[in-house]
Design a protein around this motif. Structure first.
Motif, short mmCIF file in Angstrom:
data_model
loop_
_atom_site.label_atom_id
_atom_site.label_comp_id
_atom_site.label_asym_id
_atom_site.label_seq_id
_atom_site.Cartn_x
_atom_site.Cartn_y
_atom_site.Cartn_z
N SER A 100 80.17 -72.83 60.96
CA SER A 100 79.93 -72.49 59.55
C SER A 100 79.44 -71.05 59.44
CB SER A 100 78.87 -73.41 58.93
OG SER A 100 79.31 -74.74 58.96
N ASP A 101 79.59 -70.49 58.26
CA ASP A 101 79.06 -69.16 57.99
C ASP A 101 77.54 -69.20 58.05
OD1 ASP A 101 79.47 -66.34 56.97
OD2 ASP A 101 78.21 -67.13 55.37
N ALA A 102 76.92 -68.10 58.48
CA ALA A 102 75.47 -68.02 58.56
C ALA A 102 74.81 -68.32 57.21
CB ALA A 102 75.03 -66.66 59.08
N GLY A 103 75.52 -68.07 56.13
CA GLY A 103 75.01 -68.37 54.80
C GLY A 103 74.74 -69.85 54.57
N GLU A 104 75.28 -70.71 55.43
CA GLU A 104 75.05 -72.15 55.33
C GLU A 104 73.71 -72.55 55.96
OE1 GLU A 104 77.15 -74.31 53.68
OE2 GLU A 104 78.16 -72.44 53.12
N GLY A 105 73.10 -71.63 56.69
CA GLY A 105 71.81 -71.90 57.32
C GLY A 105 70.67 -71.60 56.36
N LYS A 106 69.46 -71.66 56.89
CA LYS A 106 68.26 -71.40 56.10
C LYS A 106 67.78 -69.98 56.41
CE LYS A 106 63.67 -73.22 55.16
NZ LYS A 106 62.69 -74.25 55.52
N GLU A 107 67.83 -69.12 55.41
CA GLU A 107 67.44 -67.73 55.59
C GLU A 107 65.92 -67.60 55.62
OE1 GLU A 107 69.88 -64.01 54.09
OE2 GLU A 107 68.58 -64.75 52.49
N VAL A 108 65.41 -67.10 56.75
CA VAL A 108 63.96 -66.91 56.91
C VAL A 108 63.59 -65.48 56.52
CG1 VAL A 108 62.06 -66.90 58.59
CG2 VAL A 108 63.87 -68.64 58.74
N MET A 109 64.46 -64.51 56.86
CA MET A 109 64.29 -63.11 56.45
C MET A 109 65.62 -62.66 55.86
SD MET A 109 62.22 -60.43 56.23
CE MET A 109 60.87 -60.53 57.40
N GLU A 110 65.59 -62.25 54.60
CA GLU A 110 66.78 -61.84 53.87
C GLU A 110 67.50 -60.70 54.57
OE1 GLU A 110 67.82 -60.15 49.40
OE2 GLU A 110 65.82 -60.93 49.84
N TYR A 111 68.83 -60.70 54.46
CA TYR A 111 69.65 -59.66 55.07
C TYR A 111 69.31 -58.29 54.50
CZ TYR A 111 73.64 -56.84 56.44
OH TYR A 111 74.42 -55.83 56.95
N MET A 112 69.23 -57.32 55.39
CA MET A 112 69.03 -55.92 55.02
C MET A 112 70.08 -55.13 55.80
SD MET A 112 65.72 -53.61 55.93
CE MET A 112 65.70 -51.87 55.62
#
Length: 179
Positions: A100-112
């Motif tokens: 799955s795309d990483a977006g399906e996981g739980k984001e702990v630190m938002e993408y920068m």
């Protein structure tokens, strides 16, 4: 996977600066728009400003679902010659279902996205296979500077990486930025 899969990581200094030597057990597929990235490719910061599409796959079909943790860091912050902020955390996602795309996981630190102030910076994505769903990390990072991938993996019982990939980026001259 063959040892050749880690050779670019050794040459690029990823193994040593960010992670220890490992035997790949999965594969990372990283796309910014239509551009598929491979180890060592250069991409300008503008093209990587938005969260990429990132898939983690394994050649072995597991009897139960595998979950992964993704860490993306810049080991060259703020400058490759003086990386006093090593490692700068750009993205942290847990509980990514395999395939799955990483977006399906739980984001702990938002993408920068990359914002290299000077020199050519390496942006390293590392995938760790989890021992099941994590739901939370033991110690949530509160800042991006001085993140330590090895320490994070140890604290969360992640072991050695399953896969890693890096790309390079450097500040674009004012006249070369896309509008």
């Amino acid at each position: 996977m063959p040892r050749a899969a880690v050779d670019p990581l050794v040459v690029g200094g990823v193994i040593g600066d960010v992670v220890d030597m490992f035997v790949p057990a999965a594969e990372l597929s990283l796309h910014y728009g239509i551009k598929h990235l491979c180890n060592g490719i250069e991409i300008n910061p503008y093209s990587a400003a938005q969260r990429p599409r990132l898939l983690i796959t394994s050649s072995v079909t597991p009897p139960k679902p595998n979950y992964y943790t993704l860490v993306m860091v810049d080991p060259d912050a703020p400058s490759p010659s003086e990386p006093t902020f090593r490692e700068w955390l750009h993205w942290l996602v847990i509980d990514i279902p395999e395939g799955s795309d990483a977006g399906e996981g739980k984001e702990v630190m938002e993408y920068m996205g990359p914002q290299p102030p000077t020199g050519i910076h390496r942006y390293v994505s590392v995938a760790f296979k989890q021992n099941g769903l994590m739901e939370m990390v033991r110690r949530r990072p509160v800042e991006r500077a001085h993140f330590n991938t090895r320490q994070f993996a140890s604290e969360n019982d992640l072991g050695l990486p399953a896969a890693a990939l890096y790309f390079n980026s450097q500040k674009q001259p004012a006249g070369n930025k896309k509008r």
